[in-house]
Structure formats: C-alpha cells, structure tokens
Design a protein around this motif. Structure first.
Motif, PDB file in Angstrom:
ATOM      1  N   LYS A  82      38.620  42.529  23.974  1.00 38.17           N
ATOM      2  CA  LYS A  82      39.330  43.293  22.949  1.00 38.17           C
ATOM      3  C   LYS A  82      38.313  44.005  22.064  1.00 38.17           C
ATOM      4  O   LYS A  82      38.443  45.189  21.768  1.00 38.17           O
ATOM      5  CB  LYS A  82      40.216  42.387  22.095  1.00 38.17           C
ATOM      6  N   GLN A  83      37.288  43.282  21.662  1.00 42.28           N
ATOM      7  CA  GLN A  83      36.294  43.834  20.748  1.00 42.28           C
ATOM      8  C   GLN A  83      35.507  44.983  21.353  1.00 42.28           C
ATOM      9  O   GLN A  83      35.135  45.913  20.657  1.00 42.28           O
ATOM     10  CB  GLN A  83      35.351  42.716  20.279  1.00 42.28           C
ATOM     11  N   ASN A  84      35.266  44.946  22.671  1.00 40.56           N
ATOM     12  CA  ASN A  84      34.516  46.047  23.280  1.00 40.56           C
ATOM     13  C   ASN A  84      35.423  47.169  23.796  1.00 40.56           C
ATOM     14  O   ASN A  84      34.940  48.119  24.402  1.00 40.56           O
ATOM     15  CB  ASN A  84      33.573  45.539  24.382  1.00 40.56           C
ATOM     16  N   GLY A  85      36.728  47.044  23.570  1.00 39.40           N
ATOM     17  CA  GLY A  85      37.661  48.103  23.932  1.00 39.40           C
ATOM     18  C   GLY A  85      38.256  47.999  25.326  1.00 39.40           C
ATOM     19  O   GLY A  85      39.097  48.818  25.701  1.00 39.40           O
ATOM     20  N   ASN A  86      37.850  47.004  26.110  1.00 40.59           N
ATOM     21  CA  ASN A  86      38.358  46.879  27.478  1.00 40.59           C
ATOM     22  C   ASN A  86      39.857  46.614  27.547  1.00 40.59           C
ATOM     23  O   ASN A  86      40.510  47.008  28.505  1.00 40.59           O
ATOM     24  CB  ASN A  86      37.611  45.786  28.245  1.00 40.59           C
ATOM     25  N   TRP A  87      40.405  45.923  26.536  1.00 37.17           N
ATOM     26  CA  TRP A  87      41.834  45.639  26.559  1.00 37.17           C
ATOM     27  C   TRP A  87      42.656  46.925  26.565  1.00 37.17           C
ATOM     28  O   TRP A  87      43.753  46.948  27.112  1.00 37.17           O
ATOM     29  CB  TRP A  87      42.237  44.787  25.362  1.00 37.17           C
ATOM     30  N   ASN A  88      42.143  47.972  25.950  1.00 34.59           N
ATOM     31  CA  ASN A  88      42.900  49.225  25.899  1.00 34.59           C
ATOM     32  C   ASN A  88      43.139  49.807  27.284  1.00 34.59           C
ATOM     33  O   ASN A  88      44.092  50.560  27.486  1.00 34.59           O
ATOM     34  CB  ASN A  88      42.183  50.246  25.014  1.00 34.59           C
ATOM     35  N   LYS A  89      42.274  49.469  28.241  1.00 34.08           N
ATOM     36  CA  LYS A  89      42.465  49.899  29.632  1.00 34.08           C
ATOM     37  C   LYS A  89      43.136  48.802  30.457  1.00 34.08           C
ATOM     38  O   LYS A  89      44.050  49.064  31.221  1.00 34.08           O
ATOM     39  CB  LYS A  89      41.121  50.244  30.284  1.00 34.08           C
ATOM     40  N   SER A  90      42.617  47.575  30.336  1.00 29.01           N
ATOM     41  CA  SER A  90      43.052  46.517  31.247  1.00 29.01           C
ATOM     42  C   SER A  90      44.481  46.046  30.994  1.00 29.01           C
ATOM     43  O   SER A  90      45.228  45.839  31.953  1.00 29.01           O
ATOM     44  CB  SER A  90      42.091  45.332  31.202  1.00 29.01           C
ATOM     45  N   VAL A  91      44.879  45.885  29.749  1.00 25.37           N
ATOM     46  CA  VAL A  91      46.221  45.362  29.471  1.00 25.37           C
ATOM     47  C   VAL A  91      47.310  46.310  29.988  1.00 25.37           C
ATOM     48  O   VAL A  91      48.219  45.878  30.706  1.00 25.37           O
ATOM     49  CB  VAL A  91      46.385  45.001  27.972  1.00 25.37           C
ATOM     50  N   PRO A  92      47.246  47.626  29.693  1.00 25.68           N
ATOM     51  CA  PRO A  92      48.242  48.528  30.295  1.00 25.68           C
ATOM     52  C   PRO A  92      48.167  48.552  31.824  1.00 25.68           C
ATOM     53  O   PRO A  92      49.198  48.669  32.499  1.00 25.68           O
ATOM     54  CB  PRO A  92      47.906  49.896  29.701  1.00 25.68           C
ATOM     55  N   LEU A  93      46.954  48.438  32.381  1.00 23.79           N
ATOM     56  CA  LEU A  93      46.818  48.404  33.838  1.00 23.79           C
ATOM     57  C   LEU A  93      47.540  47.199  34.417  1.00 23.79           C
ATOM     58  O   LEU A  93      48.293  47.320  35.389  1.00 23.79           O
ATOM     59  CB  LEU A  93      45.342  48.365  34.252  1.00 23.79           C
ATOM     60  N   TYR A  94      47.340  46.029  33.824  1.00 25.27           N
ATOM     61  CA  TYR A  94      48.003  44.826  34.320  1.00 25.27           C
ATOM     62  C   TYR A  94      49.523  44.978  34.287  1.00 25.27           C
ATOM     63  O   TYR A  94      50.217  44.550  35.212  1.00 25.27           O
ATOM     64  CB  TYR A  94      47.576  43.595  33.522  1.00 25.27           C
ATOM     65  N   GLU A  95      50.034  45.577  33.233  1.00 25.56           N
ATOM     66  CA  GLU A  95      51.479  45.787  33.149  1.00 25.56           C
ATOM     67  C   GLU A  95      51.935  46.764  34.237  1.00 25.56           C
ATOM     68  O   GLU A  95      52.956  46.550  34.896  1.00 25.56           O
ATOM     69  CB  GLU A  95      51.866  46.307  31.764  1.00 25.56           C
ATOM     70  N   LYS A  96      51.180  47.823  34.455  1.00 19.47           N
ATOM     71  CA  LYS A  96      51.505  48.817  35.487  1.00 19.47           C
ATOM     72  C   LYS A  96      51.524  48.162  36.869  1.00 19.47           C
ATOM     73  O   LYS A  96      52.383  48.470  37.693  1.00 19.47           O
ATOM     74  CB  LYS A  96      50.473  49.945  35.455  1.00 19.47           C
ATOM     75  N   ILE A  97      50.592  47.256  37.129  1.00 20.16           N
ATOM     76  CA  ILE A  97      50.523  46.571  38.417  1.00 20.16           C
ATOM     77  C   ILE A  97      51.820  45.808  38.672  1.00 20.16           C
ATOM     78  O   ILE A  97      52.370  45.847  39.770  1.00 20.16           O
ATOM     79  CB  ILE A  97      49.326  45.590  38.470  1.00 20.16           C
ATOM     80  N   GLY A  98      52.308  45.095  37.667  1.00 20.49           N
ATOM     81  CA  GLY A  98      53.566  44.367  37.815  1.00 20.49           C
ATOM     82  C   GLY A  98      54.698  45.299  38.186  1.00 20.49           C
ATOM     83  O   GLY A  98      55.512  45.004  39.069  1.00 20.49           O
ATOM     84  N   TYR A  99      54.749  46.452  37.535  1.00 18.17           N
ATOM     85  CA  TYR A  99      55.781  47.442  37.834  1.00 18.17           C
ATOM     86  C   TYR A  99      55.636  47.947  39.272  1.00 18.17           C
ATOM     87  O   TYR A  99      56.612  48.007  40.019  1.00 18.17           O
ATOM     88  CB  TYR A  99      55.691  48.596  36.827  1.00 18.17           C
ATOM     89  N   LEU A 100      54.411  48.318  39.673  1.00 18.28           N
ATOM     90  CA  LEU A 100      54.173  48.845  41.020  1.00 18.28           C
ATOM     91  C   LEU A 100      54.497  47.821  42.110  1.00 18.28           C
ATOM     92  O   LEU A 100      54.993  48.168  43.181  1.00 18.28           O
ATOM     93  CB  LEU A 100      52.721  49.311  41.171  1.00 18.28           C
ATOM     94  N   ALA A 101      54.189  46.552  41.835  1.00 10.01           N
ATOM     95  CA  ALA A 101      54.418  45.488  42.817  1.00 10.01           C
ATOM     96  C   ALA A 101      55.838  44.934  42.735  1.00 10.01           C
ATOM     97  O   ALA A 101      56.203  44.058  43.521  1.00 10.01           O
ATOM     98  CB  ALA A 101      53.408  44.363  42.610  1.00 10.01           C
ATOM     99  N   ASN A 102      56.612  45.423  41.781  1.00  9.04           N
ATOM    100  CA  ASN A 102      57.983  44.969  41.574  1.00  9.04           C
ATOM    101  C   ASN A 102      58.041  43.463  41.297  1.00  9.04           C
ATOM    102  O   ASN A 102      58.855  42.738  41.856  1.00  9.04           O
ATOM    103  CB  ASN A 102      58.868  45.343  42.767  1.00  9.04           C
ATOM    104  N   VAL A 103      57.109  43.016  40.438  1.00 13.79           N
ATOM    105  CA  VAL A 103      57.109  41.629  39.985  1.00 13.79           C
ATOM    106  C   VAL A 103      57.104  41.625  38.452  1.00 13.79           C
ATOM    107  O   VAL A 103      56.603  42.555  37.825  1.00 13.79           O
ATOM    108  CB  VAL A 103      55.901  40.820  40.522  1.00 13.79           C
ATOM    109  N   GLU A 104      57.672  40.594  37.893  1.00 15.91           N
ATOM    110  CA  GLU A 104      57.692  40.479  36.439  1.00 15.91           C
ATOM    111  C   GLU A 104      56.296  40.144  35.925  1.00 15.91           C
ATOM    112  O   GLU A 104      55.563  39.370  36.547  1.00 15.91           O
ATOM    113  CB  GLU A 104      58.672  39.379  36.031  1.00 15.91           C
ATOM    114  N   SER A 105      55.942  40.750  34.807  1.00 14.49           N
ATOM    115  CA  SER A 105      54.673  40.426  34.178  1.00 14.49           C
ATOM    116  C   SER A 105      54.889  40.262  32.684  1.00 14.49           C
ATOM    117  O   SER A 105      55.783  40.875  32.109  1.00 14.49           O
ATOM    118  CB  SER A 105      53.630  41.522  34.440  1.00 14.49           C
ATOM    119  N   ASN A 106      54.084  39.387  32.088  1.00 12.24           N
ATOM    120  CA  ASN A 106      54.123  39.233  30.641  1.00 12.24           C
ATOM    121  C   ASN A 106      52.770  38.730  30.169  1.00 12.24           C
ATOM    122  O   ASN A 106      51.920  38.351  30.973  1.00 12.24           O
ATOM    123  CB  ASN A 106      55.269  38.316  30.193  1.00 12.24           C
ATOM    124  N   PHE A 107      52.587  38.751  28.877  1.00 10.11           N
ATOM    125  CA  PHE A 107      51.328  38.373  28.266  1.00 10.11           C
ATOM    126  C   PHE A 107      51.581  37.234  27.298  1.00 10.11           C
ATOM    127  O   PHE A 107      52.619  37.181  26.639  1.00 10.11           O
ATOM    128  CB  PHE A 107      50.718  39.568  27.523  1.00 10.11           C
TER     129      PHE A 107
END
Length: 177
Positions: free
Chosen positions: A124-149
């Motif tokens: 989070k502190q180095n800014g990686n969450w701004n890319k990785s967290v939305p990516l992880y959510e997108k993956i769930g959508y693309l794979a048609n699986v539920e995702s949460n944090f």
C-alpha cells in the motif's frame, strides 16, 4: 493442467514436474513439487517470443486442507514494470484459478474452495495496491468467481474500492471457486 499431470505430481513426491503451454499471446510455465502432500508451485508467464522477461506467482495447496477445509493459497504475484500492463498478471491469476478448478475436479470437491493471497501494507505504501487490488477484483470477474477482500483482524468482506478506501492494515484477497 489435467488429471494426468496431477497424478504424475502425486505419484512422484519431491520430483519437480513442469508443463508449458500458450494462452493467446503469452507463454505459461507451471512448475510444481509435491512435498508430503503439500503442493508448491510457481507459474511463470511472458509474452510469446520473449523468454527472458516474465512475471510469476506462487501457488500452495495442502492436499488435506484442500479436500477437508476447501482452502488453498497463492503468493507473490510479480510482474516487472517493463512488461506490466500487457496482461501478464491477468494471465497468471487466471492460471491460478484454472489450477484450483483442476484440483477440485481431480478430488471431486463439490464445495466452494477459497483461495487467498496476502496483501501487505508495504505494498500500500509503495503504491502497488492501486494496481494490484483492482486487478484482483477484475480477475474474479473475468473468471466468473466471487472475490472479496478482508482486513487483518476484521471479519467483514469488502469490495476492492472499499478495501482501498478504508484499509490501513494488512489484508487478503479471497476467490471463491
């Protein structure tokens, strides 16, 4: 990954097994070792024609925990900045989900399997969450699986947007497959 590969992996403990394939414009290499019914693997992927630059993600499946508690883990999704934003992270995470589906089929697990990955506040502190967290959510959508944090020491489940907005502590991404 198919049932034959899983059988080979299970029947040859401590022996590294690998499989290579193509997925669209990407090459994928899956390397696994069975250590006392604990499957440790690394998936690497890069752009077809470039074998030097690649991203990777780890996958960990404790067979008993998988069959009885319906849980597995992934870790350390890394894509070098030089090749980021080309779909390699997406390809890697979709491969993780495909592997979990293959193990579910192999073991005839009808229940939902949760697959979690750690989200460190250092990212989070180095800014990686701004890319990785939305990516992880997108993956769930693309794979048609539920995702949460989730946030450490908090029983609630959050969307990517809410997690980014309120989390000041380590957390996890969880896919329900």
């Amino acid at each position: 990954m198919d049932n034959n590969f899983i059988e080979e992996l299970l029947n040859h403990p401590y022996e590294e097994k690998s499989i290579k394939s193509l997925r669209g414009e990407f090459w994928i290499e899956e390397v696994f070792t069975n250590k006392n019914n604990h499957i440790d693997g690394e998936i690497r992927s890069g752009i077809h024609g470039d074998d030097l630059l690649n991203g990777s993600v780890e996958i960990h499946i404790d067979i008993e925990k998988f069959k009885n508690e319906h849980h597995a883990r992934f870790g350390y999704l890394e894509v070098p900045s030089r090749i980021s934003n080309h779909g390699i992270g997406t390809t890697l995470m979709l491969s993780v989900i495909d592997i979990i589906k293959a193990f579910k089929e192999f073991y005839s697990v009808g229940e939902t399997v949760s697959v979690s990955g750690w989200l460190s506040t250092s990212d989070k502190q180095n800014g990686n969450w701004n890319k990785s967290v939305p990516l992880y959510e997108k993956i769930g959508y693309l794979a048609n699986v539920e995702s949460n944090f989730t946030i450490k020491n908090d029983e609630n489940h959050y969307t990517a947007e809410d997690f980014l907005r309120i989390s000041n502590d380590d957390g996890s991404i969880i896919y329900l497959i």
